[in-house]
Design a protein around this motif. Structure first.
Motif, PDB file in Angstrom:
ATOM      1  N   GLU A  96     -48.171 -33.453  10.828  1.00  0.00           N
ATOM      2  CA  GLU A  96     -48.060 -34.494   9.814  1.00  0.00           C
ATOM      3  C   GLU A  96     -46.605 -34.968   9.701  1.00  0.00           C
ATOM      4  N   GLU A 121     -44.378 -34.906  11.969  1.00  0.00           N
ATOM      5  CA  GLU A 121     -44.035 -35.701  13.142  1.00  0.00           C
ATOM      6  C   GLU A 121     -44.613 -37.098  13.056  1.00  0.00           C
ATOM      7  N   ASP A 146     -42.285 -38.932  10.849  1.00  0.00           N
ATOM      8  CA  ASP A 146     -41.056 -39.266  11.587  1.00  0.00           C
ATOM      9  C   ASP A 146     -41.290 -40.480  12.470  1.00  0.00           C
ATOM     10  N   CYS A 147     -42.464 -40.466  13.097  1.00  0.00           N
ATOM     11  CA  CYS A 147     -42.788 -41.536  14.022  1.00  0.00           C
ATOM     12  C   CYS A 147     -42.926 -42.856  13.263  1.00  0.00           C
ATOM     13  N   ASP A 148     -43.552 -42.812  12.095  1.00  0.00           N
ATOM     14  CA  ASP A 148     -43.684 -44.020  11.266  1.00  0.00           C
ATOM     15  C   ASP A 148     -42.316 -44.579  10.903  1.00  0.00           C
ATOM     16  N   ALA A 164     -39.489 -44.100  12.408  1.00  0.00           N
ATOM     17  CA  ALA A 164     -38.792 -44.616  13.589  1.00  0.00           C
ATOM     18  C   ALA A 164     -39.354 -45.973  14.001  1.00  0.00           C
ATOM     19  N   TRP A 165     -40.671 -46.115  13.844  1.00  0.00           N
ATOM     20  CA  TRP A 165     -41.302 -47.388  14.224  1.00  0.00           C
ATOM     21  C   TRP A 165     -40.807 -48.520  13.307  1.00  0.00           C
ATOM     22  N   PHE A 199     -45.160 -47.074  21.792  1.00  0.00           N
ATOM     23  CA  PHE A 199     -44.190 -46.344  20.981  1.00  0.00           C
ATOM     24  C   PHE A 199     -44.802 -45.082  20.384  1.00  0.00           C
ATOM     25  N   ARG A 200     -45.932 -45.264  19.705  1.00  0.00           N
ATOM     26  CA  ARG A 200     -46.532 -44.130  18.992  1.00  0.00           C
ATOM     27  C   ARG A 200     -47.036 -43.052  19.940  1.00  0.00           C
ATOM     28  N   TYR A 233     -43.462 -41.401  21.315  1.00  0.00           N
ATOM     29  CA  TYR A 233     -42.253 -41.184  20.517  1.00  0.00           C
ATOM     30  C   TYR A 233     -41.868 -39.708  20.383  1.00  0.00           C
ATOM     31  N   THR A 234     -42.840 -38.899  19.933  1.00  0.00           N
ATOM     32  CA  THR A 234     -42.516 -37.498  19.643  1.00  0.00           C
ATOM     33  C   THR A 234     -42.004 -36.778  20.888  1.00  0.00           C
ATOM     34  N   LYS A 254     -30.391 -34.110  16.602  1.00  0.00           N
ATOM     35  CA  LYS A 254     -31.574 -34.891  16.270  1.00  0.00           C
ATOM     36  C   LYS A 254     -31.217 -36.350  15.967  1.00  0.00           C
ATOM     37  N   GLN A 303     -34.559 -44.910  20.013  1.00  0.00           N
ATOM     38  CA  GLN A 303     -34.598 -46.286  19.493  1.00  0.00           C
ATOM     39  C   GLN A 303     -34.102 -47.260  20.559  1.00  0.00           C
ATOM     40  N   LEU A 311     -52.393 -31.734   4.747  1.00  0.00           N
ATOM     41  CA  LEU A 311     -52.089 -32.903   5.572  1.00  0.00           C
ATOM     42  C   LEU A 311     -52.206 -34.209   4.798  1.00  0.00           C
TER      43      LEU A 311
END
Lengths: 325, 180
Positions: free
Chosen positions: A56, A58, A61-63, A65-66, B24-25, B28-29, B42, B50, B135
Motif C-alpha cells: 500500500e 508503495e 509513493d507511486c501515486d 511520483a505520478w 509509469f505505474r 515505477y516501484t 531515496k 522522474q 490496506l
C-alpha cells in the motif's frame, strides 16, 4: 508467543489501527516510556504492521511520483511562463493565499459561480478572468464569478490555495472565508485556516494586506511584509506573530531549516503535511536541525530526523511520536 | 509481453497520456528500487526516475523500444550513474555491473510476496477484515457495518490476523531466502 509481558495481539491491532481508547493509549505511552521489554515487543508489532502495508505504501509513493511527473510534463506553469515573467516584471501585485476552512460553505446566491475542486493528490492550476493565477491545493474548493464586477473582485475559498493577483486600481481583490475577509492592497500573503486547529493564520511575503475578522470587518489589522497574524477561534481576536520561513512548503515542496529547534521543525512538518507529530521528551524539542528537503514525503523527513538525532518513531492513534532510542 | 509493450509504445508516440501512465505505474516501484540501489539515496532515486520518465515523454515520438523493462532499467542505470558522477559521490563505478536487471531487489519483492502469501493464507473473513483495516484504512465500525458483524468480532479477528503474521513472518522470510 511471549504474551505474558508483551502486548496482547488485539490491543496491538487496536493501537496500530487507531482504534485504541484514550486510557489504552495513555497506558501504552507510559509503558513505552518506562519499559524496555515493552518497547521491543511493540517494535515487533510495528514491524509486522509495516511489512503488511508495504504494498500500500508503495502504491501511495507511486501515486505521489505520478502526480509530480505530471506537473513536470503537463504543467500549466510551463505554458504560462511568458505571462508569469511579464507579471513579475510589471511588479504586479502578487497575492499568496492559503486557506483551509470547514468544508461546508455556501456561495452567495446571486452570483453565477464557477466551482473548481481539487481532489486526489493533484494541485490544480487556474487562471481567472482578470489574469489572477491560482494554485488550488488538494481537497480544496474555489468559487468565483465567471466575470468579476467593475468595482471589486471577490472569490470564496474552502481549503488552501495560492493566488497571484494582478493589481488593478479601483478594483480590489478579496478572498473570503468563513471567518476572515482578506483585502489585497498589493501583496503576497498566505492564510491558513485548518478546521482542526485553534487558530487561523495569515503571513505576508511582500507588500500589504488588510485582514478583517468576520466578514463585516469589525476588527481589522494591516499586515506588512515579513509579518504574520493568528486569528484565535476561541477568543475571536487577531494577534501578530513572526513569519514561518516554510509557510509555502505545501506548494513549493521545499523545506529549509537553519539551526531550527525541533519544536519548530515538528510544527512546520505538521502544517506542511497535515500530519500530527510530536516528541515524548522536552530535550528532543531542543535539538537543532540544519538542512533542506526537496519534494520529500513526510515519512522520509521523519526518517531523516530519526537517523540524525538517534530517535525512534512510533505511531500512537495516528500521531507520530519521536522518542530517544 | 513484447507485443503489449509495442502497442503501449505506439499509443505513447501518439501522445496517449493513459498509455504513459500505464508504463509509469507498471515500472515505477522497480525502477525506484534499482536507482536506490545504485545511488544509495531515496531522494536521488526519486529524482532519477522522474527524469527517466520525463525524458521518455519528451522523446516519445522518436523512441524505438521493443521491450520496455530492459530499456527502462538501462535508462535508470545510466541516469543513476550520471547522478553519482555529478555529485561526486564515492561509488566505485566499475564495481557496478553494467546491467543487473534480473536481480533488482529480489529480496524486497520476495518479502512482499511472502507477506502477500501469508495474508492470503488467513481464513477468508479474517483476511477481508485485515485488508480493510490495514490496506483500505477503514475504521473497525465501518468494517463491522459493511460486513454485518459486531465491532467486537472485527477486533478479535484483527488481533488474530496480526498474531498470525507476527508468528509466521520471520520464519516464512527465512524459508524464502533458503529456497532461493
Amino acid at each position: 508467543m511471549k504474551q505474558t509481558t508483551g502486548i496482547d495481539a488485539a490491543l496491538a491491532a487496536r493501537l496500530l489501527a487507531g482504534e485504541a481508547s484514550e486510557s489504552e493509549k495513555e497506558r501504552h505511552r507510559n509503558r513505552l516510556a518506562g519499559d524496555a521489554d515493552y518497547r521491543s515487543d511493540w517494535a515487533q508489532w510495528l514491524w509486522v504492521w509495516d511489512a503488511a502495508g508495504t504494498e500500500e505504501a508503495e502504491r501511495r509513493d507511486c501515486d505521489v511520483a505520478w502526480t509530480r511527473l505530471q506537473r513536470k510534463t503537463h504543467s500549466p506553469l510551463f505554458l504560462l511562463k511568458g505571462r508569469t515573467l511579464a507579471l513579475s516584471l510589471a511588479a504586479a501585485a502578487v497575492l499568496l493565499l492559503a486557506l483551509l476552512l470547514p468544508l461546508l460553505w455556501t456561495p452567495a446566491a446571486n452570483q453565477p459561480e464557477l466551482l473548481v475542486t481539487a481532489g486526489g493528490d493533484e494541485i490544480q492550476e487556474l487562471v481567472l478572468e482578470d489574469g489572477t493565477r491560482v494554485s488550488l491545493n488538494t481537497n480544496s474548493r474555489l468559487s468565483y464569478p465567471e466575470e468579476f464586477g467593475p468595482h471589486e473582485r471577490r472569490v470564496f475559498l474552502s481549503g488552501e490555495a495560492w493566488f497571484e493577483v494582478e493589481a488593478q486600481g479601483g478594483r480590489p481583490f478579496y478572498v473570503e472565508t468563513d471567518e476572515l475577509l482578506v483585502k489585497v492592497v498589493g501583496t503576497a500573503f498566505n492564510v491558513r485556516s485548518w478546521p482542526e486547529s485553534a487558530g487561523v493564520s495569515v503571513e505576508v511575503g511582500s507588500g500589504r494586506v488588510e485582514v478583517h475578522a468576520g466578514l463585516e470587518g469589525a476588527e481589522h489589522v494591516l499586515l506588512q511584509k515579513g509579518e504574520g497574524l493568528v486569528f484565535h477561534r476561541g477568543t475571536q481576536h487577531l494577534e501578530h506573530v513572526p513569519l514561518n520561513p516554510n509557510y509555502l512548503a505545501w506548494k513549493t515542496g521545499q523545506l529549509y531549516f537553519e539551526d531550527t529547534p525541533l519544536s519548530e521543525v515538528l510544527q512546520t512538518l505538521e502544517r506542511t503535511y497535515r500530519r500530527p507529530i510530536t516528541a515524548d521528551h522536552p530535550s528532543i524539542f531542543e535539538e537543532k536541525l540544519g538542512g533542506s528537503f526537496s519534494h520529500q514525503s513526510f515519512e522520509y523527513v521523519v526518517e531523516v530526523l530519526c537517523a540524525t538525532f538517534q530517535l525512534e518513531q512510533s505511531t500512537v492513534n495516528g500521531v507520530v511520536v519521536l522518542s530517544r532510542q | 509481453m513484447g507485443n503489449a509493450d509495442q502497442e503501449l509504445m505506439q499509443r505513447l508516440a501518439q501522445g496517449d497520456a493513459g498509455a504513459f501512465e500505464t508504463v509509469f505505474r507498471t515500472h515505477y516501484t522497480l525502477l525506484l528500487r534499482y536507482a536506490c540501489k545504485i545511488t544509495g539515496d531515496k531522494a536521488a532515486a526519486e529524482d532519477v526516475v522522474q527524469l527517466v520518465f520525463a525524458n521518455i515523454w519528451e522523446g516519445r515520438k522518436r523512441l524505438e523500444v521493443k521491450q520496455l523493462k530492459p530499456y527502462l532499467l538501462r535508462a535508470t542505470h545510466n541516469k543513476s550513474l550520471t547522478f553519482l558522477m555529478q555529485h561526486q559521490r564515492q561509488a566505485s563505478l566499475e564495481l557496478l555491473p553494467p546491467l543487473a536487471e534480473e536481480e533488482v531487489d529480489e529480496v524486497d519483492e520476495q518479502r512482499e510476496e511472502v507477506v502477500r502469501l501469508l495474508i492470503d493464507a488467513l481464513p477468508e473473513q479474517r483476511r477481508r477484515i485485515f485488508k480493510m483495516s490495514r490496506l483500505d484504512g477503514l475504521k473497525y465500525r465501518e468494517i463491522a457495518t459493511q460486513l454485518g458483524l459486531s465491532v467486537k468480532t472485527v477486533e478479535a479477528q484483527m488481533g488474530k490476523a496480526l498474531q498470525f503474521l507476527r508468528s509466521s513472518l520471520p520464519q516464512a522470510l527465512k524459508n524464502s531466502e533458503v529456497s532461493d
